[in-house]
Motif scaffolding. Structure first.
Motif, PDB file in Angstrom:
ATOM      1  N   ASP A 163      32.898  32.566  45.564  1.00 17.23           N
ATOM      2  CA  ASP A 163      32.681  32.904  46.971  1.00 17.23           C
ATOM      3  C   ASP A 163      33.993  33.081  47.740  1.00 17.23           C
ATOM      4  N   GLY A 164      34.989  32.304  47.398  1.00 20.65           N
ATOM      5  CA  GLY A 164      36.270  32.402  48.102  1.00 20.65           C
ATOM      6  C   GLY A 164      37.334  33.166  47.332  1.00 20.65           C
ATOM      7  N   LEU A 165      37.000  33.626  46.140  1.00 18.65           N
ATOM      8  CA  LEU A 165      37.958  34.344  45.297  1.00 18.65           C
ATOM      9  C   LEU A 165      37.948  35.823  45.646  1.00 18.65           C
ATOM     10  N   GLN A 169      43.534  37.770  44.041  1.00 17.78           N
ATOM     11  CA  GLN A 169      43.790  36.419  43.550  1.00 17.78           C
ATOM     12  C   GLN A 169      43.410  36.248  42.077  1.00 17.78           C
ATOM     13  N   LEU A 170      42.810  37.263  41.477  1.00 14.32           N
ATOM     14  CA  LEU A 170      42.270  37.133  40.118  1.00 14.32           C
ATOM     15  C   LEU A 170      43.315  36.776  39.072  1.00 14.32           C
ATOM     16  N   ALA A 171      44.460  37.399  39.101  1.00 14.31           N
ATOM     17  CA  ALA A 171      45.481  37.135  38.077  1.00 14.31           C
ATOM     18  C   ALA A 171      45.882  35.661  38.085  1.00 14.31           C
ATOM     19  N   ALA A 172      46.150  35.105  39.254  1.00 19.88           N
ATOM     20  CA  ALA A 172      46.525  33.687  39.344  1.00 19.88           C
ATOM     21  C   ALA A 172      45.360  32.797  38.940  1.00 19.88           C
ATOM     22  N   TRP A 173      44.136  33.161  39.311  1.00 20.99           N
ATOM     23  CA  TRP A 173      42.925  32.401  38.970  1.00 20.99           C
ATOM     24  C   TRP A 173      42.754  32.321  37.447  1.00 20.99           C
TER      25      TRP A 173
END
Length: 181
Positions: A163-165, A169-173
């Motif tokens: 929900d907050g992604l 931000q995907l690469a760091a996640w």
């Protein structure tokens, strides 16, 4: 990754527990002996359980989008919106329908969708409901449920992390997840 401890205000659910609850709910429906022709799941919360039910029972899956949680990152309930159209692969919605959602919170969504089906789908002969959780505050009691939650906790489902992604931000996640594993 482990979940925080649950209490009367917060129920934390891991992916493994979430999947086991869906499977146990499917078993409960099967053991009841009730046969249905189609699964209708409510998007978004009912999509994952509905997909599993459709696969296990080998019946067509229909998806109806509804929305009432929009404000404050999806934590404040507003007016219920029911989509004008339903997505399904085989003909019109008809026969015995198992309506699947993740939870009965106030119960309003399930009640209004049942009324919507009765008013708009003449071929539907029977509707039963299945949810993972029913909160004590729910005015509606589903035909099948896994857990009754009398204290009305906020249910932290495992997919809420998304929900907050945001895409940037995907690469760091992903990197964080790989180092934690």
């Amino acid at each position: 990754m482990s979940t925080p401890p649950s209490d009367d205000k917060h129920l934390w659910v891991s992916w493994d527990e979430y999947h086991r609850l869906i499977e146990r709910l499917a078993l409960k429906v099967h053991e009841s002996g009730w046969k249905f022709d189609q699964v209708l799941c409510l998007a978004r919360g009912g999509v994952r359980p509905g997909d599993v039910f459709s696969r296990i029972f080998d019946v067509p899956l229909a998806i109806l989008s509804t929305s009432s949680y929009r404000a404050d990152k999806g934590t404040v309930q507003g007016d219920l919106d029911i989509a004008k159209y339903m997505t399904m692969t085989k003909g019109p919605l008809s026969g015995k329908i198992l309506l699947v959602d993740d939870l009965a919170d106030s119960g309003v969504t399930l009640m209004k969708v049942i009324d919507h089906l009765k008013a708009n789908f003449d071929g539907v002969t029977e509707v039963k409901t299945a949810v993972i959780w029913t909160k004590g505050s729910s005015a509606f009691r589903p035909d099948y449920q896994m857990q009754e939650l009398p204290h009305n906790p906020w249910i932290h489902q495992p997919f809420e992390d998304y929900d907050g992604l945001r895409p940037h931000q995907l690469a760091a996640w992903i990197k964080k997840g790989e180092t934690a594993a």
